[in-house]
Write a protein that holds these residues in place. Structure first.
Motif, PDB file in Angstrom:
ATOM      1  N   SER A 243      67.039  42.037  66.545  1.00 20.41           N
ATOM      2  CA  SER A 243      68.485  41.864  66.532  1.00 20.41           C
ATOM      3  C   SER A 243      69.080  42.256  67.884  1.00 20.41           C
ATOM      4  CB  SER A 243      69.100  42.687  65.397  1.00 20.41           C
ATOM      5  OG  SER A 243      68.655  44.040  65.462  1.00 20.41           O
ATOM      6  N   ASP A 244      69.668  43.418  67.970  1.00 26.90           N
ATOM      7  CA  ASP A 244      70.368  43.787  69.197  1.00 26.90           C
ATOM      8  C   ASP A 244      69.432  44.223  70.321  1.00 26.90           C
ATOM      9  OD1 ASP A 244      72.766  43.273  67.954  1.00 26.90           O
ATOM     10  OD2 ASP A 244      73.022  45.330  67.257  1.00 26.90           O
ATOM     11  N   ILE A 245      68.314  44.834  69.956  1.00 23.26           N
ATOM     12  CA  ILE A 245      67.362  45.311  70.960  1.00 23.26           C
ATOM     13  C   ILE A 245      66.101  44.457  70.885  1.00 23.26           C
ATOM     14  CG2 ILE A 245      65.950  47.260  71.718  1.00 23.26           C
ATOM     15  CD1 ILE A 245      68.025  49.119  70.525  1.00 23.26           C
ATOM     16  N   GLY A 246      65.625  44.015  72.050  1.00 28.23           N
ATOM     17  CA  GLY A 246      64.400  43.237  72.081  1.00 28.23           C
ATOM     18  C   GLY A 246      64.646  41.753  71.914  1.00 28.23           C
ATOM     19  N   LYS A 247      63.579  40.990  72.146  1.00 25.66           N
ATOM     20  CA  LYS A 247      63.609  39.542  72.011  1.00 25.66           C
ATOM     21  C   LYS A 247      62.396  39.101  71.197  1.00 25.66           C
ATOM     22  CE  LYS A 247      67.289  38.316  74.344  1.00 25.66           C
ATOM     23  NZ  LYS A 247      68.394  37.563  73.702  1.00 25.66           N
ATOM     24  N   PRO A 248      62.441  37.905  70.574  1.00 27.46           N
ATOM     25  CA  PRO A 248      61.290  37.437  69.804  1.00 27.46           C
ATOM     26  C   PRO A 248      60.012  37.465  70.649  1.00 27.46           C
ATOM     27  CG  PRO A 248      63.173  36.011  69.427  1.00 27.46           C
ATOM     28  CD  PRO A 248      63.568  36.957  70.530  1.00 27.46           C
ATOM     29  N   SER A 249      58.921  37.895  70.039  1.00 28.28           N
ATOM     30  CA  SER A 249      57.653  38.024  70.752  1.00 28.28           C
ATOM     31  C   SER A 249      56.505  37.918  69.764  1.00 28.28           C
ATOM     32  CB  SER A 249      57.594  39.357  71.509  1.00 28.28           C
ATOM     33  OG  SER A 249      57.885  40.436  70.638  1.00 28.28           O
ATOM     34  N   VAL A 250      55.322  37.685  70.285  1.00 30.11           N
ATOM     35  CA  VAL A 250      54.123  37.551  69.470  1.00 30.11           C
ATOM     36  C   VAL A 250      53.437  38.907  69.363  1.00 30.11           C
ATOM     37  CG1 VAL A 250      51.882  36.406  69.261  1.00 30.11           C
ATOM     38  CG2 VAL A 250      53.857  35.144  70.160  1.00 30.11           C
ATOM     39  N   TRP A 251      53.118  39.303  68.136  1.00 27.37           N
ATOM     40  CA  TRP A 251      52.472  40.577  67.869  1.00 27.37           C
ATOM     41  C   TRP A 251      51.117  40.344  67.216  1.00 27.37           C
ATOM     42  CZ3 TRP A 251      54.841  45.808  67.530  1.00 27.37           C
ATOM     43  CH2 TRP A 251      56.040  45.890  68.267  1.00 27.37           C
ATOM     44  N   LEU A 252      50.280  41.385  67.253  1.00 25.48           N
ATOM     45  CA  LEU A 252      48.946  41.359  66.669  1.00 25.48           C
ATOM     46  C   LEU A 252      48.867  42.436  65.594  1.00 25.48           C
ATOM     47  CD1 LEU A 252      46.063  40.015  67.221  1.00 25.48           C
ATOM     48  CD2 LEU A 252      45.570  42.088  68.540  1.00 25.48           C
ATOM     49  N   ALA A 253      48.160  42.152  64.502  1.00 22.23           N
ATOM     50  CA  ALA A 253      47.971  43.146  63.443  1.00 22.23           C
ATOM     51  C   ALA A 253      46.546  43.081  62.919  1.00 22.23           C
ATOM     52  CB  ALA A 253      48.964  42.916  62.305  1.00 22.23           C
ATOM     53  N   GLN A 254      46.108  44.178  62.282  1.00 21.49           N
ATOM     54  CA  GLN A 254      44.749  44.291  61.745  1.00 21.49           C
ATOM     55  C   GLN A 254      44.808  44.594  60.247  1.00 21.49           C
ATOM     56  OE1 GLN A 254      42.992  47.544  63.863  1.00 21.49           O
ATOM     57  NE2 GLN A 254      42.660  46.396  65.753  1.00 21.49           N
ATOM     58  N   SER A 255      43.685  44.272  59.562  1.00 23.75           N
ATOM     59  CA  SER A 255      43.585  44.555  58.138  1.00 23.75           C
ATOM     60  C   SER A 255      42.120  44.700  57.745  1.00 23.75           C
ATOM     61  CB  SER A 255      44.223  43.424  57.320  1.00 23.75           C
ATOM     62  OG  SER A 255      43.985  43.589  55.934  1.00 23.75           O
TER      63      SER A 255
ATOM     64  N   GLY B 270      42.635  41.723  54.474  1.00 21.35           N
ATOM     65  CA  GLY B 270      43.360  40.473  54.649  1.00 21.35           C
ATOM     66  C   GLY B 270      44.689  40.411  53.927  1.00 21.35           C
ATOM     67  N   VAL B 271      45.049  41.483  53.232  1.00 24.28           N
ATOM     68  CA  VAL B 271      46.312  41.512  52.481  1.00 24.28           C
ATOM     69  C   VAL B 271      47.239  42.606  52.993  1.00 24.28           C
ATOM     70  CG1 VAL B 271      47.350  41.827  50.205  1.00 24.28           C
ATOM     71  CG2 VAL B 271      45.207  40.556  50.420  1.00 24.28           C
ATOM     72  N   HIS B 272      46.688  43.787  53.257  1.00 28.71           N
ATOM     73  CA  HIS B 272      47.483  44.922  53.729  1.00 28.71           C
ATOM     74  C   HIS B 272      47.260  45.066  55.232  1.00 28.71           C
ATOM     75  CE1 HIS B 272      46.444  45.601  49.459  1.00 28.71           C
ATOM     76  NE2 HIS B 272      47.713  45.948  49.387  1.00 28.71           N
ATOM     77  N   TRP B 273      48.369  44.996  55.984  1.00 31.45           N
ATOM     78  CA  TRP B 273      48.274  44.891  57.454  1.00 31.45           C
ATOM     79  C   TRP B 273      48.885  46.099  58.144  1.00 31.45           C
ATOM     80  CZ3 TRP B 273      45.449  41.049  59.596  1.00 31.45           C
ATOM     81  CH2 TRP B 273      45.052  40.035  58.720  1.00 31.45           C
ATOM     82  N   GLY B 274      48.234  46.497  59.253  1.00 28.05           N
ATOM     83  CA  GLY B 274      48.719  47.635  60.031  1.00 28.05           C
ATOM     84  C   GLY B 274      48.272  47.545  61.474  1.00 28.05           C
ATOM     85  N   ASN B 275      48.415  48.670  62.200  1.00 24.69           N
ATOM     86  CA  ASN B 275      48.108  48.727  63.634  1.00 24.69           C
ATOM     87  C   ASN B 275      48.783  47.579  64.389  1.00 24.69           C
ATOM     88  OD1 ASN B 275      47.042  49.846  65.955  1.00 24.69           O
ATOM     89  ND2 ASN B 275      45.082  48.779  65.777  1.00 24.69           N
ATOM     90  N   HIS B 276      50.052  47.367  64.086  1.00 25.30           N
ATOM     91  CA  HIS B 276      50.815  46.303  64.736  1.00 25.30           C
ATOM     92  C   HIS B 276      51.046  46.649  66.200  1.00 25.30           C
ATOM     93  CE1 HIS B 276      51.830  44.441  60.822  1.00 25.30           C
ATOM     94  NE2 HIS B 276      51.862  45.687  60.388  1.00 25.30           N
ATOM     95  N   GLN B 277      50.869  45.658  67.064  1.00 27.16           N
ATOM     96  CA  GLN B 277      51.101  45.904  68.487  1.00 27.16           C
ATOM     97  C   GLN B 277      51.623  44.645  69.172  1.00 27.16           C
ATOM     98  OE1 GLN B 277      47.333  46.593  70.708  1.00 27.16           O
ATOM     99  NE2 GLN B 277      46.313  46.283  68.735  1.00 27.16           N
ATOM    100  N   PHE B 278      52.517  44.859  70.101  1.00 28.41           N
ATOM    101  CA  PHE B 278      53.072  43.778  70.910  1.00 28.41           C
ATOM    102  C   PHE B 278      51.951  43.097  71.682  1.00 28.41           C
ATOM    103  CE2 PHE B 278      54.475  42.361  75.084  1.00 28.41           C
ATOM    104  CZ  PHE B 278      55.591  41.585  74.800  1.00 28.41           C
TER     105      PHE B 278
ATOM    106  N   GLY C 282      62.332  31.195  77.284  1.00 25.46           N
ATOM    107  CA  GLY C 282      63.209  32.336  77.436  1.00 25.46           C
ATOM    108  C   GLY C 282      64.086  32.634  76.234  1.00 25.46           C
ATOM    109  N   GLY C 283      64.160  31.687  75.273  1.00 26.57           N
ATOM    110  CA  GLY C 283      65.001  31.906  74.109  1.00 26.57           C
ATOM    111  C   GLY C 283      64.233  32.452  72.920  1.00 26.57           C
ATOM    112  N   LYS C 284      63.183  31.733  72.517  1.00 24.15           N
ATOM    113  CA  LYS C 284      62.335  32.150  71.402  1.00 24.15           C
ATOM    114  C   LYS C 284      60.873  31.896  71.755  1.00 24.15           C
ATOM    115  CE  LYS C 284      65.590  31.236  67.617  1.00 24.15           C
ATOM    116  NZ  LYS C 284      65.801  30.468  66.360  1.00 24.15           N
ATOM    117  N   ILE C 285      59.991  32.539  70.986  1.00 22.01           N
ATOM    118  CA  ILE C 285      58.566  32.349  71.188  1.00 22.01           C
ATOM    119  C   ILE C 285      57.869  32.688  69.877  1.00 22.01           C
ATOM    120  CG2 ILE C 285      58.012  34.709  71.943  1.00 22.01           C
ATOM    121  CD1 ILE C 285      56.254  33.467  74.137  1.00 22.01           C
ATOM    122  N   GLY C 286      56.750  32.017  69.597  1.00 24.53           N
ATOM    123  CA  GLY C 286      56.023  32.303  68.367  1.00 24.53           C
ATOM    124  C   GLY C 286      54.679  31.602  68.352  1.00 24.53           C
ATOM    125  N   ALA C 287      53.726  32.168  67.623  1.00 24.74           N
ATOM    126  CA  ALA C 287      52.384  31.602  67.553  1.00 24.74           C
ATOM    127  C   ALA C 287      52.377  30.335  66.711  1.00 24.74           C
ATOM    128  CB  ALA C 287      51.410  32.629  66.967  1.00 24.74           C
TER     129      ALA C 287
END
Length: 347
Positions: A207-219, A222-230, A246-251
């Motif tokens: 929302s107010d802080i940050g911009k859309p970006s691609v993140w990585l997560a582990q499990s 395959g159902v419960h996800w954590g260790n999220h990182q930019f 520059g506006g949006k980004i996504g995998a």
């Protein structure tokens, strides 16, 4: 990444909105686009996003959604006077609440040559839960542990989250449920475990802080996800050469393993909401390491049917297939109205 190019295989859409019949009586299809794809026994399986809406009523906006009646999610149509001011054809605020003007579901299509598709008349996945009450959108398919895992954007009044379903035959399907809560989308599962763990790419919405970006997560399951990182974000905020992301980004679709590493197709949008396609390369043993990225978009809206449609100036890919001979075909939605295909080539 600089050696890759996307070459269109057709200057016309391979699927148009008019090719798809509405699944709900009294509705019309507004768009058939953004397909997930996979290869099953040399047949391309596609899960199209099909957006439907009630037939227009003069002077009114008809909003389709699920509402609970006696505890059962039920398809309902709400009617509102049409605003006098111009409004977004996809999202509208009425009586202080935000609604989508269409309801999306996933429709299965098949092809033996990857170009000519037979499209089912009935949905493969239709909204049935209240966390899908505004629709099911933009799926990805990954063959993993002998099953086809389908991630999709589940939209409700609480925002877009990430749903998961699995199938072994594309005839029956099991809903696992929501694996990432709102606001999140653009989830692509890696097709194998890495160091014993499942991995996925996702895009938290900010929302107010940050911009859309691609993140990585582990499990571990395959159902419960954590260790999220930019992982990476749009470079257009700090360098005008990358304004196209520059506006949006996504995998996009599932990462593909190559000799160089994990190949990732992603989309970027500029400040005018024009969407393009590009590539990133991740380390094969540690996908948190970004080895390379496209310096320029590989595909951007150029043809009339990519520039004009329900939402103009969009090429958006969440499905590709790698044929047995090594060819990689990228299937992309165009202007929220149709589907195109391009081959990823080197040199």
């Amino acid at each position: 990444m600089q050696n890759y190019k996307l070459r269109r295989l057709s200057d016309q859409p391979i699927i148009k909105t008019s090719d798809v019949r509405p699944a709900v009586a009294g509705f019309e299809v507004l768009g058939a686009f953004n397909p997930a794809t996979c290869l099953v026994n040399n047949e391309v399986i596609m899960l199209l996003r099909v957006a439907e809406a009630p037939l227009a009523t003069q002077g009114y906006i008809n909003v389709p959604l699920l509402e609970e009646h006696d505890g059962v999610p039920t398809l309902t149509v709400k009617h509102f006077p049409e605003p006098e001011q111009p409004y977004d054809p996809r999202v509208i605020t009425l009586d202080g609440k935000v609604y989508l003007t269409s309801l999306s579901h996933l429709r299965l299509a098949r092809s033996t040559d990857g170009i000519h598709f037979t499209i089912d008349d009935q949905p493969f996945l239709f909204p049935t839960r209240m966390d899908e009450s505004f629709g099911i959108e933009d799926a990805r398919i990954t063959l993993l542990d002998g099953k086809y895992w389908i991630t999709y954007t589940a939209v409700s009044e609480h925002g877009p989250g990430v749903g998961l379903a699995v199938t072994t035959d594309f005839k029956t399907v099991e809903r696992v449920g929501m694996i990432l809560p709102p606001p999140n989308k653009d989830v692509a599962l890696f097709p194998q475990r890495i160091n014993g763990l499942y991995y996925l790419l996702h895009r938290p919405m900010v929302s107010d802080i940050g911009k859309p970006s691609v993140w990585l997560a582990q499990s571990s399951d395959g159902v419960h996800w954590g260790n999220h990182q930019f992982l990476f974000g749009g470079r257009g905020l700090v360098d005008a050469r990358y304004e196209w992301e520059g506006g949006k980004i996504g995998a996009g679709s599932e990462p593909l393993l190559t000799d160089e590493g994990w190949l990732v197709c992603y989309h970027g949008a500029d400040p005018t909401h024009a969407y393009s396609l590009a590539l990133a390369l991740l380390d094969k043993d540690d996908p948190s390491v970004v080895l390379d990225r496209s310096q320029h978009p590989l595909l951007f809206p150029e043809l009339p049917w990519e520039k004009e449609g329900f939402f103009p100036n969009v090429v958006f890919a969440n499905g590709w297939v790698r044929w047995p001979d090594g060819r990689i075909w990228v299937y992309y939605g165009a202007a929220d109205s149709g589907v195109g295909v391009a081959e990823l080539v080197r040199g």
